[in-house]
Design a protein around this motif. Sequence first.
Motif, short mmCIF file in Angstrom:
data_model
loop_
_atom_site.label_atom_id
_atom_site.label_comp_id
_atom_site.label_asym_id
_atom_site.label_seq_id
_atom_site.Cartn_x
_atom_site.Cartn_y
_atom_site.Cartn_z
N ALA A 128 123.91 124.64 -35.98
CA ALA A 128 125.03 124.89 -36.90
C ALA A 128 124.80 126.13 -37.75
O ALA A 128 125.77 126.75 -38.24
CB ALA A 128 125.24 123.67 -37.79
N ASP A 129 123.54 126.53 -37.97
CA ASP A 129 123.23 127.71 -38.78
C ASP A 129 123.12 128.98 -37.95
O ASP A 129 122.75 130.04 -38.47
CB ASP A 129 121.91 127.49 -39.54
CG ASP A 129 122.00 126.35 -40.54
OD1 ASP A 129 123.08 126.20 -41.15
OD2 ASP A 129 121.02 125.61 -40.70
N GLY A 130 123.40 128.88 -36.64
CA GLY A 130 123.33 130.05 -35.79
C GLY A 130 121.93 130.38 -35.31
O GLY A 130 121.69 131.47 -34.77
N VAL A 131 120.97 129.45 -35.48
CA VAL A 131 119.59 129.66 -35.02
C VAL A 131 119.46 129.16 -33.59
O VAL A 131 119.90 128.05 -33.27
CB VAL A 131 118.60 128.92 -35.94
CG1 VAL A 131 117.18 129.05 -35.40
CG2 VAL A 131 118.68 129.46 -37.36
N THR A 132 118.87 129.97 -32.73
CA THR A 132 118.65 129.57 -31.34
C THR A 132 117.52 128.56 -31.28
O THR A 132 116.42 128.81 -31.80
CB THR A 132 118.30 130.79 -30.48
OG1 THR A 132 119.38 131.74 -30.54
CG2 THR A 132 118.08 130.38 -29.02
N ILE A 133 117.76 127.42 -30.65
CA ILE A 133 116.76 126.37 -30.53
C ILE A 133 116.69 125.89 -29.09
O ILE A 133 117.64 126.06 -28.32
CB ILE A 133 117.04 125.19 -31.47
CG1 ILE A 133 118.40 124.56 -31.17
CG2 ILE A 133 116.97 125.63 -32.93
CD1 ILE A 133 118.71 123.33 -32.00
N ALA A 134 115.57 125.27 -28.73
CA ALA A 134 115.39 124.73 -27.37
C ALA A 134 114.29 123.69 -27.41
O ALA A 134 113.44 123.68 -28.30
CB ALA A 134 115.05 125.82 -26.38
N LYS A 135 114.31 122.80 -26.42
CA LYS A 135 113.23 121.82 -26.29
C LYS A 135 112.01 122.50 -25.66
O LYS A 135 112.14 123.35 -24.79
CB LYS A 135 113.67 120.64 -25.44
CG LYS A 135 114.61 119.68 -26.17
CD LYS A 135 114.77 118.37 -25.42
CE LYS A 135 115.56 117.37 -26.26
NZ LYS A 135 115.61 116.04 -25.64
N VAL A 136 110.83 122.09 -26.13
CA VAL A 136 109.59 122.67 -25.62
C VAL A 136 108.58 121.56 -25.35
O VAL A 136 108.71 120.45 -25.86
CB VAL A 136 108.98 123.68 -26.62
CG1 VAL A 136 109.98 124.79 -26.94
CG2 VAL A 136 108.54 122.99 -27.91
N GLU A 137 107.57 121.89 -24.55
CA GLU A 137 106.45 120.98 -24.36
C GLU A 137 105.16 121.79 -24.35
O GLU A 137 105.14 122.96 -23.97
CB GLU A 137 106.58 120.18 -23.06
CG GLU A 137 106.41 120.98 -21.79
CD GLU A 137 106.43 120.09 -20.55
OE1 GLU A 137 106.51 118.86 -20.70
OE2 GLU A 137 106.38 120.64 -19.44
N MET A 138 104.08 121.16 -24.83
CA MET A 138 102.78 121.81 -24.83
C MET A 138 102.23 121.86 -23.41
O MET A 138 102.43 120.94 -22.61
CB MET A 138 101.79 121.05 -25.73
CG MET A 138 102.29 120.83 -27.13
SD MET A 138 102.71 122.37 -27.98
CE MET A 138 103.70 121.73 -29.35
N ILE A 139 101.51 122.93 -23.09
CA ILE A 139 100.89 123.08 -21.79
C ILE A 139 99.43 122.68 -21.90
O ILE A 139 98.67 123.22 -22.72
CB ILE A 139 101.01 124.54 -21.29
CG1 ILE A 139 102.48 124.88 -21.06
CG2 ILE A 139 100.20 124.74 -20.01
CD1 ILE A 139 102.71 126.32 -20.64
N GLU A 140 99.04 121.71 -21.10
CA GLU A 140 97.65 121.25 -21.08
C GLU A 140 96.94 121.82 -19.86
O GLU A 140 97.47 121.80 -18.75
CB GLU A 140 97.60 119.72 -21.06
CG GLU A 140 98.22 119.08 -22.30
CD GLU A 140 98.11 117.57 -22.28
OE1 GLU A 140 97.51 117.04 -21.31
OE2 GLU A 140 98.60 116.93 -23.22
N ASP A 141 95.74 122.34 -20.09
CA ASP A 141 94.99 123.00 -19.02
C ASP A 141 94.17 122.00 -18.21
O ASP A 141 93.44 121.19 -18.77
CB ASP A 141 94.05 124.06 -19.60
CG ASP A 141 94.79 125.24 -20.18
OD1 ASP A 141 95.86 125.57 -19.64
OD2 ASP A 141 94.31 125.84 -21.16
N ASP A 142 94.30 122.07 -16.88
CA ASP A 142 93.41 121.37 -15.96
C ASP A 142 92.52 122.42 -15.31
O ASP A 142 92.99 123.48 -14.89
CB ASP A 142 94.21 120.63 -14.88
CG ASP A 142 95.04 119.50 -15.47
OD1 ASP A 142 94.56 118.86 -16.43
OD2 ASP A 142 96.16 119.27 -14.99
#
Length: 332
Positions: free
Chosen positions: A209-223
């Motif tokens: 609503a404030d004009g800020v770009t947002i998105a869902k994210v996930e952490m990357i875990e290293d194998d």
Amino acid sequence: SASVQSDSIATGEVMRCLASVMAARRRSSVSKGLQQECLWQHQRRCYLALGLPALLLVSLAPVRLRTGIDGMRHAFVASSGITSRPSRRHTCHTHATGMSREDSSADAPMPSDEDLARLQQRIDEARRRPELPIVVLDAMLPGQRLKFNSEEPQLERLADAGEVVILGAWQSRPLQRGVLADISKLGAGNWEFHAKKHIEVLGPAREDADGVTIAKVEMIEDDFLEADIQTAATFRPLVEEWCRLVRERGFERFTGQVDKILKDLGPMPPPEEPGRLSMWVAALVNPLPALGVAYEIRPAALLAGSVAERLQVANKGLRQSIGHVSGESPLF
């Protein structure tokens, strides 16, 4: 709101999907092949109801179809002299290689209650992933700090959020991987980003609503593998040589710049953490503010499909930079 209504619709769709799957399993008059087809379709609807990226479901093994990141990663990895291979998160496993879905579904076993519980867990985890503000700048790596001056009013809104996602860009398009960063106000118009963790953006971004770009994210875990630890064990003498040469040959842009870089990045991770160590080395040779003694390798480090590939990116970048500052193999 529209967001709440969308979530309610998605939740209702998921519950109807799971109920339909359970009902399909109880219908003894339906052939095993039709039951499997019904399950496949209902699982697909469950993921679509959540607005997730396209998924391919084969024998209860959901895997995301290749997205733009593979193309971008290939471009960076190829430029680093690495033979690219698909990340495991994009690998499709089936139980009937060479057969069509219609051919294999009749022989595939029906899912157990444990399988359905795992499916529900994956759906719940997807819904709990954070949605964070997105900022597109130069690529940053964990540990790096960027101080800057700006009167942009949106920064106050970002500071209220506390954390933001910093993405670099390639060919005028944001990368799909970046870092989670703290944003701090240091004074009037003075700000700092402090990169912390390696993340991936999921699905399309949107404006709030404030004009800020947002998105869902996930952490990357290293194998990683034992071979990665062995490769990482070769880095310390190279890092020490690089630091010595940069200081002695006058490449610092201000007195004590290497010491400041090392302070920002923190202690060098041990070889037993090859994923973190490869990021640390890449951040060392491409620091903020820039030294100008190496090729840009931060996007390649972020997009590498495995710890082994990221170690190769860091190793080549570090050795090329040593050749440059020593005068043996100038880069530019």
